[in-house]
Every structure is written in structure tokens, then in C-alpha cells.
Design an enzyme around this catalytic site. Structure first.
Site, mmCIF file in Angstrom:
data_model
loop_
_atom_site.group_PDB
_atom_site.id
_atom_site.type_symbol
_atom_site.label_atom_id
_atom_site.label_comp_id
_atom_site.label_asym_id
_atom_site.label_seq_id
_atom_site.Cartn_x
_atom_site.Cartn_y
_atom_site.Cartn_z
ATOM 1 C CD GLU A 321 -2.930 -1.183 2.290
ATOM 2 O OE1 GLU A 321 -4.075 -1.590 2.092
ATOM 3 O OE2 GLU A 321 -2.521 -0.808 3.415
ATOM 4 C CE1 TYR A 412 -5.107 -10.485 5.116
ATOM 5 C CE2 TYR A 412 -5.698 -8.242 5.738
ATOM 6 C CZ TYR A 412 -4.811 -9.141 5.167
ATOM 7 O OH TYR A 412 -3.626 -8.683 4.639
#
Length: 684
Positions: A321, A412
Site C-alpha cells: 500500500e 483476515y
């Protein structure tokens, strides 16, 4: 006596029978062993039960100390004779081909665990501990080995700090379920969590913030505080703490992998040491300046101290990111690109990754990073941790690199694990136990010669919305048990119904041990209607999308027919049933009913999850037509979009009487932009 040979995962509830009488006995082991051969009889446990270990001195001490602290309370003895549990390290074990595999043989007189390594003996011990009940150990033979070499869990200690005692407690549970990697997310914008002697400001300042919760900090200026200052929240591990944690993990055959983020997620570093950013301004940058040689001096110095503390083969460098916002205008970055012949900022990031890999390799270590390290070209010896789906992992494998599979859809644990309104606030999503268990890290289409490059699997708990130890444990357990079985057990021995029964039992055992698992027995399940098709008049009809009203490719839900396929979405837009529209584009779709049809209801559900910027529409218009050109408005709905902390679902619909061939449904985003998600336009 009659012996039953049964593959464990197909039915761990195993029947023992004799000619005179049938006795039902169940065993409950997580993860499911490869093969179980149960026999009649029991090895009784009592205060005089002996323990004999034949292994290398280091392994012998670890195993002896571990069992001494276990409920078995075995008594060390000098010989294999008598009523004894024997752990024996052997040169070869023909039954299994993994050093972590083992064979556990139980008779009424003796228990024997054989393995070619201390780790194998340790995993045999875990199975033995799980098998033990008030009577003792059931007689039989268990032959077992892991499917994957890497079986991991990542704990984010940056967004919320968790002390070393909490980490030790989780290491105990990870070992019990045969996981062998703990990945610590030590650095991120919310706090730097490891002492670095050469850069004291990282822990004097960058480890502390104004607010105790990440959300408060994120929404109120994102300021850091001096250690010891009023209302300073945070913490860090001293180097002695790290040594203690690493040693504790080693005694459980777990490798601790540190993550030091670069080039992004580094606001805390670049505020403490702003000269390492492109603008040299605190609180302005998230990405290191790759053109600045001081950046590499800093990173190499930090990694040198990290490597002295962590003996792990891998050092995780993040790599995800990166915004790269200042790199195109930074003179140093542009000079670096020109000197190195780099065509874009992706290649500039790749330059950093390559250079750090050379440094790590020179120190006998390997680089591990999130799948963005593929951008601009993958470093030669790097291993990819694939989180944005499985594609990054498969791309790495195709190029001859190892991959660790950890896609958000399955791995996740910051997602809700049950109906959102029954759970504490989470970042969004819906990942129940069954979904974790369903994950297959190796696609059926993968070429056989590439399968060994799938190194393993990992679950991740990012903690933006997880502020307390109790909440963290609720998010971890029992989902980590499902991941453990994915990582260890061969697919042929897996069965969810059987696993669910074992998981229910494990939850109760975890509670007795002082953990705070999710109450699986109270699970609500998926959103009502999501588990069966819905019938309505528009199912299978043609859908026409208006100009500038295309759905977002990443959330197509199956394409142009998705809004009339009879499939209702679940609790999350990530279930591939919700179609997404972004960038304030108007959702504008027309359904061709093929002929004039009597209509009494038209409606569609929308969801709102503000964390990932998913909002309700601000306006919905429902119209009808017989020629597809001139439309009559049936209803216009204005809606004030208000940010909240919930996951909510609202149906925007019309009821009445109309006749039409074409139905037009339009929805617009509000002031916050973001995504619109809808699952089905129901016509009745």
C-alpha cells in the site's frame, strides 16, 4: 479383539467394537491427523506414569520441561521399561516423510512417540495431550504429518499494543494446534513497537500516541506523544523482551518473524525522523524517500539490530500500500530513477525492495513481503505473502518463487465472524468459521511441479478495531483452529461437520484455560435469505447499464446478470454477491421484462459500512416504461447519509400497481462518495 482402521478427518467420532459388546468412543484432535487406527483398551495415566525421552539434549530439555508443566505431570525415568510414555527421536521414520511428522503408538502398557526431529516429537505430544481424558489415552496408532511447512498467524501489535505476557499466552495456544510461525506486525503509523538502540526516538516518541483507541487517534489529528507524557498511550518491547519472546517460542517450536514496514505505513518513523521523507516535514509523509541514501542507512541499521534479536530465516519488510505520492516530484527520487534507469515509481519501489533483499541475503536472511512487492519486478530470492486474493501468490509461484497464502477473503480475522449487530465493531466483512475452513491454498489448476512452491498459509489479525486482549482472543479463537486444520491436515481427512463438533469442544477447553473465544454454540450465521435462491419476476431477465454507470470490476458479483440472478448477498460485500459502484457514479440499470408485466413491488437492498467507505445511496429513483425510452417515475427517495459505527442494510423500494415492460432503478452516492453496494433488484 477387532481393530478399526479409519481415516481421521472423515470421522473422528470413532467406534470401538468387541465381539461381546460395542462401546462408543470419540476422539477430538485439532488439526485432524492423517491416519488413525484405534484399538480396544486404554493406557491409564496416574502419578507414577513415567516419561522417558531419547532425543538430542536440547530437544530433550524442551520436551521434558514442557511436559512437566502440562496436566499429565509425568515422572522422568531412566529406562523405557514399565508404565511409561516414551518419546524417541529416530534417524528414519518410513511412515512419514516430514521432519514434523510423527507416529504415536498407544497400548494399555506403554505410549511411544517416534519422530525424526524434536518438532515431530513435540507435535506428537500435542496430539497425546488432546487425546488424554479422565481414563487415560485410547489404544491405537496415529500416523501424522503436516500438509504445509509454514503454518502461521500474524498479530498486529502496532495499532494496539499487546504486552509480552499476552503474546506468550497466544504462543501456547498456537503450539497446541501445531502452528509454527508467529508473525509480529511491529511497526505502522499507529506506533513503533520494538526498541532500536541506534534510534531512540522510535520508542521515546513514535511508540506513543494521544488516544488509547486507534479509531480516536485516526479521527483526531493522528498525533504522537512523548513517552511518559500525559495520556500517552502505547508501548514497545525492549530488546530483552524480544529475546524472552523468541526463546519462549523456540521452546514451542515456533519461529517468530518480525515485520518492519517499508516503504509505506511509516508515518511514525517519518515524524520522529522527518529527514527520511521526501519533504522533511513531520506529520506529512507515509513513504520513505527512496532517493535519499540516509533512508537506506536507517533501514539497514534497524534491520541489523532486528536480525540480532530474531534468528528467523525470514525478515518481513511489508511492502504494501505505498502511496508514492511525493516520489514523482521529489528531486532525490527522480535523480535515483534517472541514475538507475527506472521508468516509473513502481520500479522505484522495486529498487528499494531489491536493495534491501541484497542486504538481508548478505546476512544469511531471506526477504518476505506482502504481494505488492511484485510491482515493478520481484526481488530474486523473495517470498510473497499473498493477501489481495490468491493471484499474487500464483504469480509468484509461476515465476519460481515461494508463496504464503493469506487472502483476505479467508484469512483476515479482523472481519466479523457472525452477524455484525451481534458483535463488537469490526472493520467490516464477514468471515465465519466455516469460510476459514473452506480455504484451499492450492488451486486445483496449479501444475504439479509448482505445488511445492506454495509454502504455507497464514491468518492475520489487524487490530484497528481490536483494543483489548479479550477482544483479540475473541477474534482469534476458534477461527485459528480452522486455519490450523487447513494448514496441517490433508484435504482427504477434512469434514466441516466433524470439525465443528471438535471446535465446540475446543472452545470450552480454551475457556477453562483462561482464553476468551467467540461463543461458537451461539453462532447466528449468515444474513437471512443468503443461503437459498430468491424467486421473483425479474430473475434471468436482461439488464442494461446506463452511460457512465458501469459497476466496479473488482466487485462485479458475476457481471451483467448479477442483479437478477436470484442470489441475495450476505453480511459482507466481499462474498461476491454484492455489485459495487464507485466514484460517485450513478447506479443506473434497466431490466427488460420481455413483455408488459403487472408489477406490485420493486426493491433493492443496500449496505453501509463506513470504515471501508461503503455508504447508503443519497437518492433512489424507480421508474417504468413500455418502450424503454420514455419512463414514468414511480418513486423518488431522498436519504440523508450519516456516518456511523454499524453495518446496516436498508431496502429502497416501491409498492403499488403498475404495468410495464422496462424497469429502471437509479441510485446516487452522497457527499461522502465511496462505494454503493447492492445485491439484487427484486420484482414482484
Amino acid at each position: 479383539m477387532r481393530k478399526l482402521i479409519i481415516l481421521a478427518g472423515a470421522a473422528l467420532g470413532l467406534l470401538l467394537a468387541s465381539c461381546a459388546k460395542e462401546e462408543k468412543r470419540t476422539i477430538s484432535v485439532i488439526p485432524a491427523p492423517l491416519n488413525v487406527e484405534l484399538q480396544q483398551g486404554v493406557f491409564p495415566l496416574n502419578p507414577e506414569t513415567g516419561l522417558y525421552i531419547d532425543a538430542s539434549e536440547g530437544d530433550k530439555k524442551i520436551l521434558q520441561d514442557y511436559l512437566a508443566a502440562s496436566p499429565m505431570k509425568l515422572k522422568p525415568v531412566a529406562t523405557e521399561e514399565g508404565h511409561t510414555v516414551i518419546l524417541k527421536q529416530v534417524a528414519q521414520l518410513p511412515e512419514v516423510d516430514s521432519p514434523e511428522g510423527y507416529v504415536l503408538t498407544v497400548t494399555p502398557d506403554q505410549v511411544l512417540v517416534r519422530a525424526t526431529s524434536g518438532a515431530g516429537l513435540f507435535y506428537g505430544v500435542q496430539t497425546m495431550l488432546q487425546l488424554a481424558d479422565g481414563k487415560g489415552l485410547p489404544a491405537g496408532v496415529i500416523t501424522d504429518k503436516p500438509r504445509f511447512a509454514y503454518r502461521g498467524f500474524m498479530m498486529d501489535v502496532s495499532r494496539h499494543f499487546f504486552d509480552k505476557e499476552f503474546i506468550k499466552k497466544q504462543l501456547d495456544a498456537l503450539a497446541y494446534y501445531k502452528l509454527n510461525r508467529l508473525h509480529l506486525h511491529l511497526t505502522d503509523a499507529a506506533g513503533w513497537r520494538i526498541e532500536i538502540k541506534k534510534y531512540p526516538r522510535l520508542t521515546e516518541f513514535a511508540a506513543w500516541r494521544e488516544f488509547p483507541t486507534w479509531k480516536e487517534w485516526w479521527n483526531n489529528g493522528r498525533q504522537y506523544k512523548e513517552e511518559g507524557g500525559k495520556d500517552a498511550y502505547g508501548g514497545y518491547y525492549t530488546q530483552d523482551d524480544i529475546r524472552e519472546l523468541v526463546a519462549y517460542a523456540q521452546e514451542r517450536y515456533i519461529t517468530v518473524i518480525p515485520e518492519i514496514e517499508m516503504p509505506a505505513h511509516s508515518e511514525e518513523v517519518l515524524t520522529a525522523y522527518p529527514e527520511l521523507s521526501c519533504t522533511h516535514e513531520p506529520y506529512k509523509q507515509a513513504d520513505f524517500c527512496v532517493g535519499n541514501e540516509k533512508t537506506f542507512e536507517f533501514l539497514e541499521n534497524v534491520l541489523t539490530e532486528v536480525m540480532e534479536l530474531f534468528p528467523s530465516e525470514y525478515i518481513h519488510i511489508g511492502g504494501d500500500e505505498a502511496g508514492k505520492a511525493s516520489w514523482p516530484s521529489c528531486k532525490l527520487c527522480q535523480a535515483r530513477m534517472k541514475k538507475e534507469g527506472l521508468k516509473d515509481v513502481n520500479e522505484l519501489q522495486s529498487y528499494l525492495i531489491h536493495r534491501i533483499e541484497v542486504f538481508l541475503n548478505a546476512h544469511g536472511r531471506k526477504l518476505l513481503g506482502w504481494d505488492e512487492i511484485l510491482e515493478g519486478g520481484l526481488a530474486p530470492n523473495a517470498t510473497v505473502m499473498s493477501w489481495r486474493g490468491t493471484e499474487g501468490g500464483m504469480k509468484a509461484v509461476a515465476s519460481g518463487h515461494k508463496a504464503i497464502m493469506t487472502p483476505g477473503e479467508f484469512c483476515y480475522f479482523d472481519s466479523y465472524q457472525d452477524a455484525p449487530d451481534s458483535q463488537p465493531e469490526a472493520i467490516g466483512g464477514y468471515l465465519p468459521l466455516a469460510k476459514v475452513y473452506s480455504f484451499n491454498p492450492v488451486p486445483d489448476t496449479l501444475d504439479a511441479d509448482k505445488v511445492p512452491l506454495v509454502y504455507g498459509v497464514q491468518a492475520n489479525l489487524f487490530t484497528e478495531y481490536v483494543p483489548t486482549p479479550e477482544h483479540a482472543e475473541m477474534m482469534i479463537y476458534p477461527r485459528i483452529l480452522a486455519l490450523a486444520e487447513v494448514a496441517w491436515s490433508d484435504p482427504s481427512v477434512k469434514a466441516y461437520d466433524d470439525f465443528h463438533a471438535r471446535a465446540l469442544k475446543a472452545v470450552e477447553e480454551l475457556k477453562v484455560k483462561g482464553y476468551h473465544p467467540f461463543e461458537l454454540k451461539n453462532e447466528i450465521g449468515n444474513r437471512p435469505g443468503a443461503d437459498q435462491p430468491v424467486q421473483h419476476l425479474a430473475v434471468g431477465k436482461k439488464v442494461i447499464y446506463g452511460p457512465d454507470a458501469a459497476y466496479y470490476p473488482g466487485y462485479s458479483a458475476g457481471g451483467d446478470s448479477a442483479l437478477v440472478d436470484g442470489v441475495i448477498g450476505g453480511w459482507t460485500y466481499g462474498d461476491r454477491r454484492w455489485q459495487g459502484f464507485i466514484d460517485k457514479k450513478r447506479m443506473d440499470v434497466t431490466i427488460d421484462m420481455e413483455k408488459e408485466t403487472a408489477i406490485h413491488f420493486i426493491g433493492a437492498d443496500f449496505m453501509q459500512v463506513c470504515g471501508p467507505e461503503v455508504f447508503m445511496p443519497s437518492e433512489v429513483i424507480i421508474s417504468v416504461s413500455n418502450d424503454g425510452k420514455e419512463f414514468t417515475e414511480l418513486k423518488r427517495m431522498e436519504h440523508k447519509v450519516v456516518k456511523d459505527d454499524k453495518v446496516t442494510f436498508t431496502n429502497f423500494g416501491w409498492e403499488g400497481d403498475a404495468k410495464a415492460r422496462y424497469i429502471r432503478y437509479q441510485a446516487s452516492s452522497g457527499e461522502f462518495g465511496g462505494f454503493l453496494f447492492t445485491d439484487e433488484i427484486v420484482v414482484k
